[in-house]
Each structure stands twice: as C-alpha cells, then as structure tokens.
Design a protein around this motif. Structure first.
Motif, PDB file in Angstrom:
ATOM      1  N   GLN A  42       1.025  -1.359  -0.333  1.00  7.48           N
ATOM      2  CA  GLN A  42       0.472   0.152   0.565  1.00  7.48           C
ATOM      3  C   GLN A  42       0.677   1.503   0.181  1.00  7.48           C
ATOM      4  OE1 GLN A  42      -2.086   0.752   3.139  1.00  7.48           O
ATOM      5  NE2 GLN A  42      -0.980  -0.975   4.730  1.00  7.48           N
ATOM      6  N   SER A  43       0.388   2.392  -0.363  1.00  5.94           N
ATOM      7  CA  SER A  43       0.473   4.064  -0.037  1.00  5.94           C
ATOM      8  C   SER A  43      -0.251   4.269   0.739  1.00  5.94           C
ATOM      9  CB  SER A  43       1.094   4.195  -1.675  1.00  5.94           C
ATOM     10  OG  SER A  43      -0.162   4.888  -2.064  1.00  5.94           O
ATOM     11  N   LEU A  44       0.031   5.558   0.616  1.00 13.95           N
ATOM     12  CA  LEU A  44      -1.726   6.521   1.996  1.00 13.95           C
ATOM     13  C   LEU A  44      -2.836   6.359   0.524  1.00 13.95           C
ATOM     14  CD1 LEU A  44       0.721   9.189   3.659  1.00 13.95           C
ATOM     15  CD2 LEU A  44      -0.655   7.105   4.481  1.00 13.95           C
ATOM     16  N   GLU A  45      -2.540   5.993  -0.660  1.00 10.86           N
ATOM     17  CA  GLU A  45      -3.684   6.735  -1.633  1.00 10.86           C
ATOM     18  C   GLU A  45      -4.120   4.907  -2.064  1.00 10.86           C
ATOM     19  OE1 GLU A  45      -0.910   8.316  -1.909  1.00 10.86           O
ATOM     20  OE2 GLU A  45      -0.606   9.754  -1.462  1.00 10.86           O
ATOM     21  N   GLU A  46      -3.031   3.905  -2.023  1.00 10.31           N
ATOM     22  CA  GLU A  46      -4.125   2.336  -2.956  1.00 10.31           C
ATOM     23  C   GLU A  46      -3.178   1.824  -2.226  1.00 10.31           C
ATOM     24  OE1 GLU A  46      -1.374   3.421  -7.071  1.00 10.31           O
ATOM     25  OE2 GLU A  46      -3.269   4.676  -7.620  1.00 10.31           O
ATOM     26  N   VAL A  47      -3.862   0.704  -2.838  1.00 11.89           N
ATOM     27  CA  VAL A  47      -3.632  -0.456  -2.242  1.00 11.89           C
ATOM     28  C   VAL A  47      -3.621  -1.344  -3.568  1.00 11.89           C
ATOM     29  CG1 VAL A  47      -4.126  -2.759  -1.167  1.00 11.89           C
ATOM     30  CG2 VAL A  47      -4.859  -0.564  -0.102  1.00 11.89           C
ATOM     31  N   GLU A 115      -9.583  10.911   1.296  1.00 11.96           N
ATOM     32  CA  GLU A 115      -8.920  12.166   0.712  1.00 11.96           C
ATOM     33  C   GLU A 115      -8.107  12.872   1.694  1.00 11.96           C
ATOM     34  OE1 GLU A 115     -10.705  14.100  -2.211  1.00 11.96           O
ATOM     35  OE2 GLU A 115     -11.766  11.854  -3.017  1.00 11.96           O
ATOM     36  N   LYS A 116      -9.026  13.230   2.743  1.00  7.41           N
ATOM     37  CA  LYS A 116      -8.030  13.989   3.903  1.00  7.41           C
ATOM     38  C   LYS A 116      -6.798  13.348   5.165  1.00  7.41           C
ATOM     39  CE  LYS A 116     -10.949  18.142   3.068  1.00  7.41           C
ATOM     40  NZ  LYS A 116     -12.324  18.718   4.345  1.00  7.41           N
ATOM     41  N   ASN A 117      -8.324  12.697   5.656  1.00  3.80           N
ATOM     42  CA  ASN A 117      -7.341  12.107   6.507  1.00  3.80           C
ATOM     43  C   ASN A 117      -6.468  10.622   5.852  1.00  3.80           C
ATOM     44  OD1 ASN A 117      -7.809  13.853   8.098  1.00  3.80           O
ATOM     45  ND2 ASN A 117     -10.187  12.621   9.163  1.00  3.80           N
ATOM     46  N   LYS A 118      -5.986  10.574   4.996  1.00  2.75           N
ATOM     47  CA  LYS A 118      -5.189   8.800   4.344  1.00  2.75           C
ATOM     48  C   LYS A 118      -4.469   8.283   6.044  1.00  2.75           C
ATOM     49  CE  LYS A 118      -4.749  11.431   0.159  1.00  2.75           C
ATOM     50  NZ  LYS A 118      -4.090  11.678  -0.461  1.00  2.75           N
ATOM     51  N   SER A 119      -4.274   7.046   5.965  1.00  2.00           N
ATOM     52  CA  SER A 119      -3.630   6.637   6.839  1.00  2.00           C
ATOM     53  C   SER A 119      -3.526   5.041   5.860  1.00  2.00           C
ATOM     54  CB  SER A 119      -4.939   6.494   7.404  1.00  2.00           C
ATOM     55  OG  SER A 119      -5.910   5.416   7.526  1.00  2.00           O
TER      56      SER A 119
END
Length: 129
Positions: A42-47, A115-119
């Motif tokens: 994963q990244s903060l945006e994608e799996v 979109e805001k609190n990426k985890s």
C-alpha cells in the motif's frame, strides 16, 4: 520486481481509470505477504494485491467483486474464495480495477477512499494478517 499495470488488459470495477495512471512503482508501497494465497502492499492513496492463479487461467474464470467496503476474489468453480471479506478501509470503486497478467497472476489496484485523513491500513481485510 516492479509490477506495472498496462491499460491494454484492464477490467474496470465500476468505471474507467484516471487517465495517465498506467504505471506505479513498487518502491512507494509498504509490502506485506500472505504466503500461498496473495501478497499486498500500500501507499497512502492505493492498495495493490497480487494473487497467483494456475497457469493458463482465463479472465472469464476469475470472480472479482470490488465494493466500497469489501472484496471478493477467487476462481469460478472453486469452493472457497482466495479473498473474501470486509476491507480495512473504504475504497473508490470507480477508481479500482483488476487484471489478469500472463494467465497466471491476478493484480488488483484499489484506490483508498480517504482524501484528507490518509492512513496506513493494518491489514487488507478486517481480522486478516
């Protein structure tokens, strides 16, 4: 290895993919593995998920249901799914897709909904490793 998604062999989950997203670098991903079943990162945006399937598998033999909060992936005619559960976090279905590579690997790209609190996700599916 550096997995690359090619636009020529994609199966959208509910819409097209964002133009220009044709490749991604594995170096941007944290990696976890589940030997024998699948691996994911994963990244903060994608799996991204990689699932080995028997050599010669055709795309019509793949069952892949990507929903906002769940994922089901397996082979038609098999008694159990390879992945079947509630995702650790929600995904954007219209920006997520799967593809069969070389008739032996299914690759799934999920776009995280936050979109805001990426985890970082602690697991792919709730209760999983």
């Amino acid at each position: 290895p550096n997995p690359e998604f090619s636009p020529s062999n994609q199966s959208p989950a509910g819409g097209g993919e964002e133009e220009g997203r044709q490749h991604f670098s594995a170096s941007k991903f944290r990696q976890w593995a589940r030997p024998g079943n699948y691996s994911w990162g994963q990244s903060l945006e994608e799996v991204t998920i990689t699932v080995p399937v028997p050599a010669g598998t055709k795309s019509r033999q793949i069952v892949c249901e990507i929903k906002k909060k769940s994922l089901k992936l397996g082979l038609k005619g098999e008694p159990a799914m390879i992945i079947d559960g509630e995702l650790f976090g929600p995904v954007k279905v219209s920006d997520s897709f799967w593809q069969l590579e070389d008739q032996k690997t299914v690759s799934v790209l999920l776009t995280k909904f936050e979109e805001k609190n990426k985890s970082w996700w602690k697991s792919l599916v709730k209760g999983g490793p």
